[in-house]
Motif scaffolding. Structure first.
Motif, mmCIF file in Angstrom:
data_model
loop_
_atom_site.group_PDB
_atom_site.id
_atom_site.type_symbol
_atom_site.label_atom_id
_atom_site.label_comp_id
_atom_site.label_asym_id
_atom_site.label_seq_id
_atom_site.Cartn_x
_atom_site.Cartn_y
_atom_site.Cartn_z
ATOM 1 N N SER A 132 -8.133 -4.561 1.630
ATOM 2 C CA SER A 132 -8.233 -4.181 3.062
ATOM 3 C C SER A 132 -8.681 -5.120 3.919
ATOM 4 O O SER A 132 -8.293 -5.129 5.135
ATOM 5 C CB SER A 132 -9.161 -2.873 3.048
ATOM 6 N N PRO A 144 -5.083 0.474 4.818
ATOM 7 C CA PRO A 144 -6.373 0.578 5.547
ATOM 8 C C PRO A 144 -6.083 0.708 6.959
ATOM 9 O O PRO A 144 -6.991 1.122 7.769
ATOM 10 C CB PRO A 144 -6.764 -0.877 5.426
ATOM 11 N N THR A 164 -9.681 0.692 1.075
ATOM 12 C CA THR A 164 -8.730 0.518 -0.357
ATOM 13 C C THR A 164 -8.680 -1.075 -0.734
ATOM 14 O O THR A 164 -8.916 -2.048 0.255
ATOM 15 C CB THR A 164 -7.453 1.055 0.202
ATOM 16 N N LYS A 220 -9.613 3.278 4.508
ATOM 17 C CA LYS A 220 -10.106 2.084 4.943
ATOM 18 C C LYS A 220 -10.467 1.071 4.249
ATOM 19 O O LYS A 220 -10.789 -0.053 4.527
ATOM 20 C CB LYS A 220 -10.932 2.536 6.424
ATOM 21 N N TYR A 244 -6.977 -6.285 7.519
ATOM 22 C CA TYR A 244 -7.836 -6.299 8.798
ATOM 23 C C TYR A 244 -7.810 -7.741 9.560
ATOM 24 O O TYR A 244 -7.687 -7.787 10.811
ATOM 25 C CB TYR A 244 -9.187 -5.751 8.619
ATOM 26 N N TRP A 265 0.712 -1.256 0.034
ATOM 27 C CA TRP A 265 -0.047 0.024 -0.030
ATOM 28 C C TRP A 265 0.910 0.949 -0.048
ATOM 29 O O TRP A 265 1.147 1.899 1.066
ATOM 30 C CB TRP A 265 -0.902 0.009 1.233
#
Length: 261
Positions: A243, A232, A240, A238, A247, A227
């Motif tokens: 993401s 994110p 993208t 957040k 997470y 990234w």
């Protein structure tokens, strides 16, 4: 005085032989692969999440090292450049010096996420002639004029080549990377690997440094998500691409088994 590298115990051996030997030893799990990850206290969560994915996906021993300029005060005294977007823009070039100019090492920006076994990377370079470095040779113009926190996204030749580098620290040309050089060389000299001839820079598949936000239609087997514009972990990015992968990795990185589980 700067600390001196230890005596080169490989003297008398061909560096090509030594390179092949260490690569094979790492693939066989006899020698941990040293992986240096850029560390910036403003985005420390990225370092730890990336480290988690390296540990979870690797089938070989690895040793992880934060490229933290606070640890490098004895030999790294370069002043911060106004164009720097992170704290490790130039300290990444300390890696061969830190390795005492011996063996293989990997440098990674922290805004990445590993999706596959890092041992596959060693297999990829084992099939090539020995080079001084191995990189993904991006050739593109970014679609974004700015990136995270509104910082300028500067264009320059060989942009992002230095964000993911397999270093052949034993290569004679890399011995130039001493404090006298990496503290004073220009940003373009360093990030463009100008101390090397073109044929001394090896190729890596684009899957090892997939640039989110600049590349479209990612293959199903991306090995390393990058990234570079913003990940994110920033509110404005957040949602993208990829993401959900970040997470999930971040959640697992923070996991601790409880008594009632």
């Amino acid at each position: 005085m700067y600390p001196s590298p230890i005596i080169d115990k490989t003297r008398g051996l061909s560096y090509r032989f030594f390179f092949c030997y260490l690569g094979r030893e790492a693939m066989l799990g006899k020698t941990p692969l040293s992986i240096f990850i850029g560390y910036d206290s403003e985005t420390r969560v990225t370092w730890h999440t990336l480290a988690h994915t390296l540990i979870e996906n690797s089938s070989i021993p690895i040793s992880l090292h934060p490229v933290n300029i606070d640890h490098y005060r004895a030999f790294f005294n370069r002043k911060r450049d106004s164009k720097q977007s992170n704290a490790f823009s130039f300290s990444r070039f300390c890696v061969p010096y830190l390795m005492n100019f011996q063996g293989l090492a990997l440098f990674m920006d922290s805004d990445m996420l590993i999706k596959d076994d890092i041992a596959l990377l060693l297999k990829d370079i084992a099939n090539q002639e020995s080079k001084a470095v191995y990189v993904v040779k991006h050739d593109y113009n970014s679609k974004n004029s700015t990136k995270f926190h509104g910082k300028m996204n500067y264009e320059y030749p060989r942009k992002n080549w230095s964000s993911f580098v397999v270093w052949n620290c034993s290569h004679p040309k890399n011995r130039i990377l001493t404090p006298d050089f990496f503290n004073t060389a220009s940003g373009l000299q360093l990030h463009r690997f100008t101390w090397l001839l073109d044929d001394e820079i090896g190729d890596l598949d684009i899957r090892w440094n997939w640039l989110v936000g600049d590349y479209k239609n990612p293959p199903s087997d991306v090995k390393n998500i990058h990234w570079s514009i913003g990940g994110p972990y920033f509110d404005e990015y957040k949602d993208t691409e990829f993401s959900t992968d970040w997470y999930l990795a971040n959640k697992m990185m923070n996991y601790c088994k409880q008594t009632d589980e």
